[in-house]
Write an enzyme that holds these catalytic residues in place. Structure first.
Site, PDB file in Angstrom:
ATOM      1  N   SER A 292       0.838  -1.198   0.000  1.00  0.00           N
ATOM      2  CA  SER A 292       0.000   0.000   0.000  1.00  0.00           C
ATOM      3  C   SER A 292       0.877   1.254   0.000  1.00  0.00           C
ATOM      4  O   SER A 292       1.631   1.458  -0.955  1.00  0.00           O
ATOM      5  CB  SER A 292      -0.957  -0.054   1.192  1.00  0.00           C
ATOM      6  OG  SER A 292      -1.998   0.876   1.052  1.00  0.00           O
TER       7      SER A 292
ATOM      8  N   HIS B  81      -7.821  -5.616   0.533  1.00  0.00           N
ATOM      9  CA  HIS B  81      -6.604  -4.815   0.605  1.00  0.00           C
ATOM     10  C   HIS B  81      -5.530  -5.488   1.442  1.00  0.00           C
ATOM     11  O   HIS B  81      -4.332  -5.304   1.198  1.00  0.00           O
ATOM     12  CB  HIS B  81      -6.946  -3.443   1.199  1.00  0.00           C
ATOM     13  CG  HIS B  81      -5.880  -2.417   1.008  1.00  0.00           C
ATOM     14  ND1 HIS B  81      -5.507  -1.949  -0.237  1.00  0.00           N
ATOM     15  CD2 HIS B  81      -5.095  -1.761   1.903  1.00  0.00           C
ATOM     16  CE1 HIS B  81      -4.541  -1.050  -0.104  1.00  0.00           C
ATOM     17  NE2 HIS B  81      -4.269  -0.921   1.186  1.00  0.00           N
TER      18      HIS B  81
END
Length: 249
Positions: A81, A215
């Site tokens: 990320s 995610h």
């Protein structure tokens, strides 16, 4: 692989709001020839007493200095990320400086730098929005929400990290000259086209592998991810060994 020294140092950068300790368990799960080296960011973990660095270029410069202080041999860099954007920034900066760059950039759960959603980050002064974002991403342990002290620390860190991401200049620079490996979750909110756009960031080999999960598929599918990571790094080391081998007469 020689047992005298790891064949490859793997520097690992955390996601927004997190500590690099998220990678410590990888040391037990990856083979000894891969030396996992978490890169802790100021303001958290073992660097809790240091002020946050909230500017992307300044933080990348600091990370480059830290990497060279560790005097790595052969090395690659991984980021999840926000960590993916920082890892890219490190590789790009070292290439511009014509310094020793990583042999591979490995990014996870991130759009390519020039394809980020400008509306992605909530108002860093809006605590309710930050908490909602933490819950939506799904990577924060429930105990954090139950502890005012832990939640306060997490929100402060997350806000600082989002300011780092917002300060990233997305204008394209020179493409990297190293392979780029991308890992992504099929159920992540990031548009697949924005993930695939990492292909534009290198003139070397590009590969993309999808995993079930959102995610934080790196936790949901940790065993499968680490198997894929080991295979890719093993191939990288063997390719480099082959290229470095003397040509027989």
């Amino acid at each position: 692989m020689s047992s005298a020294r790891p064949a490859l140092d793997l520097f690992c950068l955390p996601c927004a709001g997190a500590s690099a300790t998220m990678y410590l368990r990888w040391r037990r799960q990856l083979p000894a020839w891969i030396r996992v080296l978490p890169l802790e960011l100021p303001g958290r973990g073992s660097r809790l007493g240091e002020p946050f660095v909230e500017d992307f270029r300044a933080l990348v410069s600091l990370l480059c200095e830290e990497i060279y202080l560790r005097a790595p041999g052969r090395w690659a860099i991984f980021g999840h990320s926000m960590g993916a954007l920082l890892a890219f920034g490190v590789a790009a900066r070292l290439q511009r400086l014509r310094a020793t760059a990583p042999e591979m950039l490995i990014v996870s759960a991130s759009p390519a730098p020039a394809h980020r959603d400008p509306q992605r980050y909530p108002d860093t002064l809006d605590e309710a929005a930050l908490i909602a974002d933490l819950r939506r991403q799904g990577g924060t342990p429930p105990a954090v929400f139950d502890s005012p002290e832990l939640l306060r620390m997490t929100l402060d860190t997350l806000a600082a990290d989002y300011r780092v991401c917002e300060s990233l200049d997305s204008r394209p620079g020179a493409p990297l000259q190293i392979p780029v490996q991308v890992f992504a979750g099929r159920d992540d909110a990031i548009a697949p086209a924005a993930v695939e756009a990492w292909r534009e960031e290198t003139e070397s080999e590009f590969s993309l592998q999808w995993f079930d999960g959102g995610h934080f598929f790196i936790r949901q599918q940790e065993a499968q991810l680490l198997q894929a990571l080991e295979r890719r790094l093993r191939r990288l080391v063997r390719e480099e060994d082959r290229l470095a081998a003397p040509v027989s007469a």
